[in-house]
Motif scaffolding. Structure first.
Motif, PDB file in Angstrom:
ATOM      1  N   LYS A  22       0.813  -1.216   0.000  1.00  0.00           N
ATOM      2  CA  LYS A  22       0.000   0.000   0.000  1.00  0.00           C
ATOM      3  C   LYS A  22       0.851   1.273   0.000  1.00  0.00           C
ATOM      4  N   LYS A  23       1.818   1.349   0.904  1.00  0.00           N
ATOM      5  CA  LYS A  23       2.604   2.579   1.024  1.00  0.00           C
ATOM      6  C   LYS A  23       3.436   2.875  -0.226  1.00  0.00           C
ATOM      7  N   GLN A  26       1.077   4.150  -2.850  1.00  0.00           N
ATOM      8  CA  GLN A  26       0.639   5.523  -2.578  1.00  0.00           C
ATOM      9  C   GLN A  26       1.719   6.527  -2.965  1.00  0.00           C
ATOM     10  N   ARG A  27       2.943   6.232  -2.609  1.00  0.00           N
ATOM     11  CA  ARG A  27       4.041   7.163  -2.878  1.00  0.00           C
ATOM     12  C   ARG A  27       4.253   7.357  -4.371  1.00  0.00           C
ATOM     13  N   TYR A  47      -4.607  11.446   0.456  1.00  0.00           N
ATOM     14  CA  TYR A  47      -4.002  10.326   1.173  1.00  0.00           C
ATOM     15  C   TYR A  47      -4.152  10.424   2.684  1.00  0.00           C
ATOM     16  N   TRP A  57       7.993  12.416   0.713  1.00  0.00           N
ATOM     17  CA  TRP A  57       7.927  11.344  -0.292  1.00  0.00           C
ATOM     18  C   TRP A  57       8.587  11.791  -1.587  1.00  0.00           C
ATOM     19  N   ASP A  72       9.743   1.820   3.173  1.00  0.00           N
ATOM     20  CA  ASP A  72      10.065   2.355   4.488  1.00  0.00           C
ATOM     21  C   ASP A  72      11.430   1.850   4.921  1.00  0.00           C
TER      22      ASP A  72
END
Length: 84
Positions: A22-23, A26-27, A47, A57, A72
């Motif tokens: 997901k992250k 999104q980025r 977001y 980001w 991350d």
């Protein structure tokens, strides 16, 4: 220099096609939207994050290798408790 001058939408799209999670997704979608003229304030609303998070980001995508920038960093700390 504007954010992401060093990377093309095509490169971001290729990375988006290969990324999982997901992250990172999104980025990358935020970066593509930024390249297409969406304001950082609007991205933050989309977001549910602060504008400075979007800024971070985009800055990471500009300064770090693409594969590394969307993930991350490892954070040490107490492991999660597993319940039965």
């Amino acid at each position: 220099m504007d954010h992401l001058d060093v990377i093309s939408v095509e490169e971001l799209q290729r990375a988006l096609d290969e990324v999982e999670g997901k992250k990172p997704t999104q980025r990358l979608t935020a970066a593509i939207a930024d390249k297409n003229g969406v304001r950082q304030t609007e991205l933050a609303e989309w977001y549910g994050v602060q504008r400075r998070t979007i800024y971070s980001w985009l800055k990471r995508l500009e300064t770090e290798p693409l594969e590394q920038a969307v993930q991350d960093d490892y954070r040490s700390g107490r492991p999660r408790k597993l319940t039965k």
